[in-house]
Design a protein around this motif. Structure first.
Motif, PDB file in Angstrom:
ATOM      1  N   ALA A  69      -1.850 -52.242  24.535  1.00 33.17           N
ATOM      2  CA  ALA A  69      -1.161 -52.914  23.432  1.00 33.17           C
ATOM      3  C   ALA A  69       0.202 -52.289  23.158  1.00 33.17           C
ATOM      4  CB  ALA A  69      -2.025 -52.861  22.172  1.00 33.17           C
ATOM      5  N   LEU A  70       0.310 -50.988  23.275  1.00 32.47           N
ATOM      6  CA  LEU A  70       1.595 -50.334  23.038  1.00 32.47           C
ATOM      7  C   LEU A  70       2.543 -50.582  24.208  1.00 32.47           C
ATOM      8  CD1 LEU A  70       3.340 -48.658  21.213  1.00 32.47           C
ATOM      9  CD2 LEU A  70       2.259 -46.578  22.113  1.00 32.47           C
ATOM     10  N   VAL A  71       2.012 -50.581  25.417  1.00 35.72           N
ATOM     11  CA  VAL A  71       2.846 -50.924  26.578  1.00 35.72           C
ATOM     12  C   VAL A  71       3.435 -52.322  26.398  1.00 35.72           C
ATOM     13  CG1 VAL A  71       2.832 -51.406  29.060  1.00 35.72           C
ATOM     14  CG2 VAL A  71       1.628 -49.394  28.164  1.00 35.72           C
ATOM     15  N   ALA A  72       2.608 -53.263  25.985  1.00 36.30           N
ATOM     16  CA  ALA A  72       3.070 -54.633  25.782  1.00 36.30           C
ATOM     17  C   ALA A  72       4.106 -54.701  24.668  1.00 36.30           C
ATOM     18  CB  ALA A  72       1.883 -55.534  25.456  1.00 36.30           C
ATOM     19  N   ALA A  73       3.915 -53.878  23.612  1.00 37.47           N
ATOM     20  CA  ALA A  73       4.876 -53.889  22.513  1.00 37.47           C
ATOM     21  C   ALA A  73       6.242 -53.388  22.959  1.00 37.47           C
ATOM     22  CB  ALA A  73       4.346 -53.027  21.367  1.00 37.47           C
ATOM     23  N   VAL A  74       6.269 -52.431  23.862  1.00 35.94           N
ATOM     24  CA  VAL A  74       7.539 -51.959  24.412  1.00 35.94           C
ATOM     25  C   VAL A  74       8.161 -53.035  25.298  1.00 35.94           C
ATOM     26  CG1 VAL A  74       8.637 -50.223  25.876  1.00 35.94           C
ATOM     27  CG2 VAL A  74       6.845 -49.534  24.262  1.00 35.94           C
ATOM     28  N   GLN A  75       7.356 -53.631  26.140  1.00 32.34           N
ATOM     29  CA  GLN A  75       7.875 -54.651  27.064  1.00 32.34           C
ATOM     30  C   GLN A  75       8.409 -55.866  26.327  1.00 32.34           C
ATOM     31  OE1 GLN A  75       4.357 -55.090  29.469  1.00 32.34           O
ATOM     32  NE2 GLN A  75       5.017 -53.527  30.957  1.00 32.34           N
ATOM     33  N   SER A  76       7.845 -56.174  25.151  1.00 40.03           N
ATOM     34  CA  SER A  76       8.316 -57.321  24.381  1.00 40.03           C
ATOM     35  C   SER A  76       9.503 -56.985  23.489  1.00 40.03           C
ATOM     36  CB  SER A  76       7.183 -57.864  23.515  1.00 40.03           C
ATOM     37  OG  SER A  76       6.874 -56.937  22.470  1.00 40.03           O
ATOM     38  N   GLY A  77       9.876 -55.715  23.428  1.00 40.13           N
ATOM     39  CA  GLY A  77      10.983 -55.293  22.593  1.00 40.13           C
ATOM     40  C   GLY A  77      10.607 -54.941  21.178  1.00 40.13           C
ATOM     41  N   GLU A  78       9.315 -55.007  20.849  1.00 42.39           N
ATOM     42  CA  GLU A  78       8.877 -54.668  19.494  1.00 42.39           C
ATOM     43  C   GLU A  78       9.005 -53.172  19.224  1.00 42.39           C
ATOM     44  OE1 GLU A  78       5.053 -55.733  16.587  1.00 42.39           O
ATOM     45  OE2 GLU A  78       4.928 -56.069  18.741  1.00 42.39           O
ATOM     46  N   VAL A  79       8.864 -52.377  20.278  1.00 44.40           N
ATOM     47  CA  VAL A  79       9.040 -50.926  20.202  1.00 44.40           C
ATOM     48  C   VAL A  79      10.037 -50.523  21.271  1.00 44.40           C
ATOM     49  CG1 VAL A  79       7.929 -48.665  20.394  1.00 44.40           C
ATOM     50  CG2 VAL A  79       6.689 -50.575  19.350  1.00 44.40           C
ATOM     51  N   ASP A  80      11.047 -49.780  20.906  1.00 48.00           N
ATOM     52  CA  ASP A  80      12.024 -49.286  21.878  1.00 48.00           C
ATOM     53  C   ASP A  80      11.392 -48.177  22.705  1.00 48.00           C
ATOM     54  OD1 ASP A  80      14.279 -47.830  23.075  1.00 48.00           O
ATOM     55  OD2 ASP A  80      15.534 -49.049  21.754  1.00 48.00           O
ATOM     56  N   GLU A  81      11.658 -48.156  24.000  1.00 48.47           N
ATOM     57  CA  GLU A  81      11.064 -47.108  24.837  1.00 48.47           C
ATOM     58  C   GLU A  81      11.556 -45.723  24.433  1.00 48.47           C
ATOM     59  OE1 GLU A  81       9.948 -46.117  29.498  1.00 48.47           O
ATOM     60  OE2 GLU A  81      10.998 -47.978  28.986  1.00 48.47           O
ATOM     61  N   ALA A  82      12.721 -45.651  23.793  1.00 50.11           N
ATOM     62  CA  ALA A  82      13.198 -44.356  23.303  1.00 50.11           C
ATOM     63  C   ALA A  82      12.253 -43.777  22.257  1.00 50.11           C
ATOM     64  CB  ALA A  82      14.600 -44.506  22.706  1.00 50.11           C
ATOM     65  N   VAL A  83      11.568 -44.640  21.520  1.00 48.13           N
ATOM     66  CA  VAL A  83      10.564 -44.183  20.547  1.00 48.13           C
ATOM     67  C   VAL A  83       9.404 -43.524  21.282  1.00 48.13           C
ATOM     68  CG1 VAL A  83       8.882 -44.957  18.835  1.00 48.13           C
ATOM     69  CG2 VAL A  83      11.210 -45.875  18.814  1.00 48.13           C
ATOM     70  N   ILE A  84       8.950 -44.141  22.354  1.00 45.60           N
ATOM     71  CA  ILE A  84       7.876 -43.569  23.167  1.00 45.60           C
ATOM     72  C   ILE A  84       8.321 -42.234  23.749  1.00 45.60           C
ATOM     73  CG2 ILE A  84       6.339 -43.948  25.121  1.00 45.60           C
ATOM     74  CD1 ILE A  84       5.909 -45.862  22.736  1.00 45.60           C
ATOM     75  N   ASP A  85       9.566 -42.187  24.217  1.00 53.32           N
ATOM     76  CA  ASP A  85      10.075 -40.945  24.797  1.00 53.32           C
ATOM     77  C   ASP A  85      10.086 -39.814  23.766  1.00 53.32           C
ATOM     78  OD1 ASP A  85      10.413 -42.295  27.149  1.00 53.32           O
ATOM     79  OD2 ASP A  85      12.603 -42.461  27.001  1.00 53.32           O
ATOM     80  N   ASP A  86      10.444 -40.138  22.541  1.00 53.96           N
ATOM     81  CA  ASP A  86      10.446 -39.111  21.493  1.00 53.96           C
ATOM     82  C   ASP A  86       9.034 -38.609  21.211  1.00 53.96           C
ATOM     83  OD1 ASP A  86      11.889 -37.632  19.249  1.00 53.96           O
ATOM     84  OD2 ASP A  86      10.363 -38.736  18.133  1.00 53.96           O
ATOM     85  N   HIS A  87       8.073 -39.542  21.157  1.00 54.51           N
ATOM     86  CA  HIS A  87       6.690 -39.121  20.953  1.00 54.51           C
ATOM     87  C   HIS A  87       6.236 -38.198  22.071  1.00 54.51           C
ATOM     88  CE1 HIS A  87       6.607 -41.867  17.714  1.00 54.51           C
ATOM     89  NE2 HIS A  87       6.234 -42.961  18.359  1.00 54.51           N
ATOM     90  N   LEU A  88       6.538 -38.574  23.308  1.00 51.38           N
ATOM     91  CA  LEU A  88       6.105 -37.770  24.451  1.00 51.38           C
ATOM     92  C   LEU A  88       6.823 -36.435  24.483  1.00 51.38           C
ATOM     93  CD1 LEU A  88       4.340 -37.560  26.935  1.00 51.38           C
ATOM     94  CD2 LEU A  88       6.136 -38.728  28.250  1.00 51.38           C
ATOM     95  N   ASP A  89       8.092 -36.429  24.115  1.00 54.89           N
ATOM     96  CA  ASP A  89       8.836 -35.175  24.050  1.00 54.89           C
ATOM     97  C   ASP A  89       8.163 -34.193  23.087  1.00 54.89           C
ATOM     98  OD1 ASP A  89      11.256 -33.405  24.235  1.00 54.89           O
ATOM     99  OD2 ASP A  89      11.432 -33.994  22.134  1.00 54.89           O
ATOM    100  N   ARG A  90       7.737 -34.697  21.944  1.00 51.12           N
ATOM    101  CA  ARG A  90       7.073 -33.828  20.972  1.00 51.12           C
ATOM    102  C   ARG A  90       5.732 -33.324  21.498  1.00 51.12           C
ATOM    103  NH1 ARG A  90       9.361 -34.407  15.735  1.00 51.12           N
ATOM    104  NH2 ARG A  90      11.102 -35.878  15.755  1.00 51.12           N
ATOM    105  N   LEU A  91       5.013 -34.187  22.208  1.00 49.91           N
ATOM    106  CA  LEU A  91       3.749 -33.765  22.801  1.00 49.91           C
ATOM    107  C   LEU A  91       3.973 -32.683  23.855  1.00 49.91           C
ATOM    108  CD1 LEU A  91       0.714 -34.040  23.295  1.00 49.91           C
ATOM    109  CD2 LEU A  91       1.202 -35.958  24.814  1.00 49.91           C
ATOM    110  N   LEU A  92       4.978 -32.865  24.688  1.00 41.30           N
ATOM    111  CA  LEU A  92       5.247 -31.878  25.734  1.00 41.30           C
ATOM    112  C   LEU A  92       5.798 -30.582  25.144  1.00 41.30           C
ATOM    113  CD1 LEU A  92       6.717 -34.124  28.580  1.00 41.30           C
ATOM    114  CD2 LEU A  92       4.365 -33.323  28.258  1.00 41.30           C
ATOM    115  N   LEU A  93       6.550 -30.669  24.051  1.00 44.61           N
ATOM    116  CA  LEU A  93       6.994 -29.452  23.378  1.00 44.61           C
ATOM    117  C   LEU A  93       5.795 -28.678  22.846  1.00 44.61           C
ATOM    118  CD1 LEU A  93       9.150 -27.581  22.253  1.00 44.61           C
ATOM    119  CD2 LEU A  93       9.336 -29.114  20.256  1.00 44.61           C
ATOM    120  N   LEU A  94       4.833 -29.395  22.260  1.00 44.49           N
ATOM    121  CA  LEU A  94       3.597 -28.737  21.819  1.00 44.49           C
ATOM    122  C   LEU A  94       2.911 -28.060  23.002  1.00 44.49           C
ATOM    123  CD1 LEU A  94       1.247 -28.163  19.838  1.00 44.49           C
ATOM    124  CD2 LEU A  94       0.352 -30.434  20.418  1.00 44.49           C
TER     125      LEU A  94
END
Length: 794
Positions: A251-276
Motif C-alpha cells: 500500500a505504501l509502495v502504491a502511494a509513492v507510485q501514485s504521487g500521494e507520498v513523495d519518495e523523498a519522504v520514504i528516503d528520510d524514514h529509511l535514513d533515520r532507520l539506518l542512522l539508528l
C-alpha cells in the motif's frame, strides 16, 4: 534528506526494498539487508526490565523497581544508573533498542499505566528521563521515549481522541520529550490528538519534533497502532511495528507510485532507520557484545536492586518516630501483600524474573520474633499458578507442561512453562498448524483448592481425583484491543484434591493470538476469619506491620482504575489491626495513589511502590533503617475519589478533553481547583529532621536559590530541597522549577544551591504561536513538598 554517509545506502535500494525495511520483520525485530551491510535489529519492552524477544515465557531477566518508585529518589544519578544497568541486561541478550522510558504524565490518578511513568510533573519527568537515556545509550543501546503524545489513560486507548490545547501540549506533555531529545528513538501512541491519530501527527512529529527541535532520531509506532499508509508516512512516522504484516508494504509502495507520498519522504524514514542501526552497531561491521555480565540472580544485582528500591520508598507518616523499627521488637506482619508482594505491574511491563522476594521473607531474615498472618483477598481475577502450586508432570519443576497437536491429532511439540502460562501467536514460535493444546500440572497440596484456566477457546478440564470433566467455552468480551493477550477470559472451579493429583486442561484454539494458562491456588477463607486471626496476632506483638496495596488488575496496560480505594476488605483489615495493636505501621505496596481512610489511626505509613524482584529485602531494609527510605512523592495523593483537578478517563463521544489545561496535579490543588490533598507532590519525611536558614535568591535569566539545611534529627538523612515558582500572572499555575539533594549527618549542616530551569520560565503564546517569558515579580517557594513550605523569596 538522507545524511551524507547513509545516502549511498538509501540510493542503492529500490522502492519496495526501502518500504520493506520500514515495517518490522517479526514482533520485536527488524529485517536485515545484506546488500548494504544492515544486520537484524532487536527490540525489547523495557519499563521494568529488558524482557527480550518474547512477550511471555521468555528468558529469565532482572525485574527492576517500577518507574514511580525509581523516580521517587528525585535523583538523576539514580536514573542514569538504571539506564546503565538496563543496558547490561540488553547486551546480555543482544538487544539493540529498549522501549523506554515512559514519559507520559500522571494526569488523572485513575490511569492504569501510570506505574510505568515517572511523575505528574514535566520537569521531574524530563530530567530523570534524560539521565536514563544517557545511561542506556552510553553503552550503544538505544532508548525510546514513549508515548508521543497525550497518552495518559487506557480507556478506549486505540480510539480515544485526547483534546489538548496548544499551550498545554507544549508546556506540559511535550516538555519531557524535548528535555530527553538525545534519545535515538521515540514511539507514537495509540490515541488520537485533536482529531488526528498520533501515528499521523504532522503537527507534532514533523513540525515540532523533527523541524523545530531538529530531532534526527527515529519515530516508530506503538505495536499495532498504525492505521494508514500515506497519512502515517506523510505524518512523520518512520517505522511500523510489529511485522511482517501491517498497513504499509504494497500500500505504501502504491502511494509513492501514485504521487500521494513523495519518495523523498520514504528516503528520510529509511535514513533515520539506518542512522539508528549505525548508532547501535547493526550497520556495517557487526558490534561485539560483552561476554560476561551480572546474572539476574547474582549478588551484584541483588545489592543494586535492593538499594534502588529502598531509597525510593517514601515515609508518608511517622508519629513518635515509630520508624525505623528496632530489630528486637516482636512484629506481627499481616496482609496478602506481605506474603505475595506485588513487584511489577501488568501488560508489556511484565518480565520473567529469577525470583520475587516477599516482605515476609525479607523481614524474616532480619527479625527474630516475627509472626506472619495472611490477609484478606485482594483480587477479583485469579492469576496463573505460582510458588510451586503446580509442577511439571515430566520433570517435577514448578510450572506446567504444554503439548501441541495438529488437526489430525498428531503431536507437534512439547514445552515446559515455568510461569504456568504460554503465548500463542505474535512473538511465539508455536507451529501454525497447531489446533489443540493440552496444559497439565501436578497439584502440590491436598484439600479444597481453586483450579481453572485462562485463554480464549473451547476447554475441557479434568482433575485426577474428580469424578467428571468440565467443558466450557471462553470468549473475549470485545472490551478492548489486545484483550486476548492482556486480560484473557478465565474460569475457575473448586475441587477437593490429593497432593500429586494431575490437573489437565485441553483447549481447542479459536484465536490466532492469545495468552493461555492454568490457575491454581488454595481456596479462599472467609474475610471475618482472616481479620480475627490478624487482630489476635497484632494484639500479641510490640508492633503490627500491615502490608496493603493494589495488584496488576488495577495497575496495568489496557485498563484504567475506577476508584483509588484499596480493593477487597483491606481498609477493614487495617482498621481492625489498628484498634488492637500497640503500634501500627502500614506499608502500601502500590505504584500510584490510594485513599487511606485509616490514616489518622495508624502510627506510620510507608509507600513502597512496586519494588521489583528484591522487594521484600528493600522494604525490610527501609523498615529497619539499614537503608534510609528517603523518597519523595512524584504524584499528589488526593484525599478522596474525584478530589483532583483531572479525574475522568472515560471518553464522551470518543473525546477526552484535557479541560484542566496546565493545572494538573499539585498545580491545580494549589490554585484551589481541587480540595487539599492527603499528600502533596514532593512529600516525604525520611528519617531526618530539618531546619532551613539563610534562604537567598541569586538573580539572572534562570535564577537560583540558596539555603542552609541542618539535620536536627538522630539519623543520617538525605534531604531534597525543592523550589517552586508562583508566577505573578493569575492564569499561570505554580510549577516546580528545580531541586537539589544533599546527604547530611545528625547535627550537621549543608549549604545547597538550587538552579532553576529556564524552560519553566517561559509560556506558550497561542496568539503569536511562539514562546514568551513569564513576567518578573513572582515568588519562589522553598519547600519539602508544597505541604511543608519553609521559605518564600521574591
Amino acid at each position: 534528506m538522507p545524511t551524507d554517509d547513509i545516502a549511498p545506502f538509501v540510493k542503492s535500494l529500490d522502492l519496495p526494498a526501502k518500504v520493506r525495511l520500514l515495517t518490522g520483520a517479526t514482533a520485536f525485530t527488524l529485517a536485515p539487508e545484506e546488500s548494504i551491510g544492515l544486520g537484524e535489529l532487536r527490540f525489547s519492552d523495557g519499563p521494568t526490565g529488558v524482557r527480550g524477544l518474547k512477550f511471555s515465557g521468555g528468558r529469565v531477566v532482572s525485574l527492576f523497581p517500577n518507574a514511580t518508585l525509581l523516580a521517587s529518589a528525585w535523583d538523576e544519578d539514580t536514573a542514569y544508573e538504571v539506564g546503565r544497568l538496563l543496558a547490561e541486561e540488553a547486551m546480555a541478550q543482544q538487544i539493540h533498542v529498549v522501549l523506554g522510558p515512559t514519559i507520559n504524565l500522571h494526569r488523572s490518578p485513575l490511569g492504569g499505566r501510570l506505574f510505568e511513568a515517572y511523575s505528574e510533573d514535566p520537569l521531574l519527568t524530563g530530567r530523570l528521563a534524560a539521565a536514563y537515556v544517557r545511561g542506556l545509550q552510553e553503552s550503544g543501546i538505544a532508548a525510546c521515549l514513549k508515548h508521543l503524545v497525550a497518552n495518559e489513560s487506557e480507556t478506549d486507548r486505540n480510539t480515544v481522541d485526547s483534546v489538548v490545547d496548544e499551550k498545554t501540549l507544549r508546556e506540559l506533555y511535550l516538555l519531557p520529550f524535548e528535555m530527553a531529545l538525545d534519545a535515538w528513538t521515540m514511539m507514537a501512541a495509540y490515541n488520537d490528538v485533536n482529531g488526528v491519530a498520533a501515528t499521523e501527527q504532522h503537527h507534532v512529529i514533523n513540525e515540532i519534533v523533527k523541524d523545530t527541535w531538529g530531532y534526527r532520531g527515529l519515530v516508530m509506532s506503538d505495536w499495532f497502532a498504525t492505521k494508514t499508509a500515506a497519512p502515517a508516512a506523510n505524518g512523520g512516522l518512520d517505522l511500523v511495528m510489529p511485522g511482517p504484516a501491517g498497513p504499509w508494504g504494497d500500500a505504501l509502495v502504491a502511494a509513492v507510485q501514485s504521487g500521494e507520498v513523495d519518495e523523498a519522504v520514504i528516503d528520510d524514514h529509511l535514513d533515520r532507520l539506518l542512522l539508528l542501526a549505525k548508532r547501535v552497531g547493526a550497520l556495517g561491521a557487526e558490534r561485539s557484545w560483552p561476554s560476561s555480565l551480572p546474572a539476574p540472580d547474582s549478588g551484584v544485582r541483588r545489592d543494586q536492586l535492593t538499594r534502588l528500591a529502598a531509597t525510593g520508598i517514601t515515609v508518608l507518616k511517622n508519629d513518635a518516630d515509630v520508624l525505623p523499627l528496632s530489630p528486637t521488637s516482636s512484629v506481627a506482619l499481616i496482609g496478602r501483600h506481605a506474603v505475595e508482594t506485588i513487584d511489577m505491574g501488568g501488560g508489556s511491563a511484565q518480565v520473567n524474573p529469577p525470583y520475587q522476594v516477599s516482605v515476609a521473607t525479607g523481614l524474616g531474615e532480619l527479625l527474630g520474633d516475627l509472626t506472619v498472618v495472611d490477609g484478606v483477598e485482594v483480587r477479583t481475577r485469579p492469576v496463573p499458578a505460582r510458588d510451586g502450586f503446580l509442577t511439571d508432570p515430566a520433570t517435577g519443576d514448578p510450572g506446567i507442561r504444554v503439548v501441541l497437536y495438529d488437526a489430525a491429532g498428531q503431536e507437534l511439540e512439547q514445552r515446559f512453562c515455568a510461569q504456568a502460562r504460554t503465548m500463542v501467536g505474535m512473538d511465539d514460535d508455536f507451529p501454525e498448524s497447531a489446533t489443540t493444546a493440552v496444559l497439565s500440572g501436578n497439584i502440590a497440596v491436598s484439600g479444597e483448592v481453586e483450579l481453572g484456566v485462562l485463554g480464549v477457546g473451547d476447554w475441557k478440564v479434568a482433575v485426577a481425583s474428580a469424578s467428571a470433566a468440565l467443558s466450557y467455552s471462553l470468549e473475549a468480551s470485545g472490551s478492548g484491543f489486545g484483550e486476548e493477550v492482556l486480560t484473557p477470559p478465565l474460569r475457575t472451579d473448586r475441587f477437593t484434591v490429593a497432593a500429586g493429583d494431575l490437573f489437565t486442561a485441553t483447549v481447542t484454539l479459536t484465536t490466532p493470538m492469545g495468552l493461555f494458562g492454568l490457575i491454581g491456588r488454595a481456596a479462599s477463607r472467609e474475610t471475618v476469619d482472616v481479620i480475627d486471626e490478624a487482630v489476635r496476632a497484632a494484639a500479641g506483638a510490640d508492633v503490627a506491620v500491615v502490608v496493603v496495596g493494589l495488584t496488576e488488575e488495577q495497575e496495568t496496560e489496557s485498563v484504567d482504575k475506577s476508584t483509588l480505594h484499596l480493593p477487597g476488605a483491606q481498609d477493614a483489615l487495617v482498621e481492625a489491626v489498628a484498634g488492637a495493636a500497640r503500634r501500627t505501621i502500614v506499608v502500601v505496596n502500590a505504584a500510584t495513589p490510594v485513599i487511606m481512610p485509616w490514616l489518622s489511626r495508624v502510627d506510620a505509613v510507608l509507600w513502597a511502590g512496586l519494588p521489583g524482584q528484591e522487594g521484600g529485602h528493600a522494604i525490610a531494609a527501609a523498615l529497619l533503617g539499614t537503608i534510609e527510605p528517603a523518597g519523595r512523592l512524584v504524584t499528589t495523593f488526593p484525599a478522596a475519589d474525584a478530589a483532583t483537578p483531572a479525574w475522568s478517563v472515560t471518553p464522551v463521544d470518543g473525546k477526552l478533553p484535557y479541560t484542566e489545561g496546565t493545572f494538573i496535579g499539585y498545580r491545580g490543588h494549589f490554585a484551589g481547583r481541587a480540595a487539599e490533598p492527603a499528600f502533596w507532590l514532593g512529600h516525604g519525611l525520611g528519617y531526618g529532621k530539618w531546619e532551613y536558614t539563610d534562604v537567598r535568591l541569586i538573580t539572572g535569566d534562570a535564577p537560583a536559590v540558596t539555603a542552609t539545611v541542618t539535620n536536627v534529627g538522630a539519623h543520617p538523612s538525605r534531604e531534597i530541597v525543592q523550589v517552586y515558582l508562583r508566577p505573578v500572572e493569575p492564569d499561570e499555575p505554580i510549577r516546580l522549577v528545580g531541586w537539589t539533594a544533599v546527604n547530611v549527618a545528625p547535627g550537621e549542616s549543608a549549604r545547597v544551591v538550587v538552579q532553576t530551569d529556564s524552560r519553566l520560565w517561559r509560556r506558550w503564546d497561542t496568539n503569536s504561536g511562539s514562546w514568551s517569558r513569564l513576567a518578573d515579580g513572582g515568588e519562589f517557594l522553598v519547600a519539602r513538598g508544597l505541604g511543608d513550605i519553609r521559605a518564600t523569596v521574591s
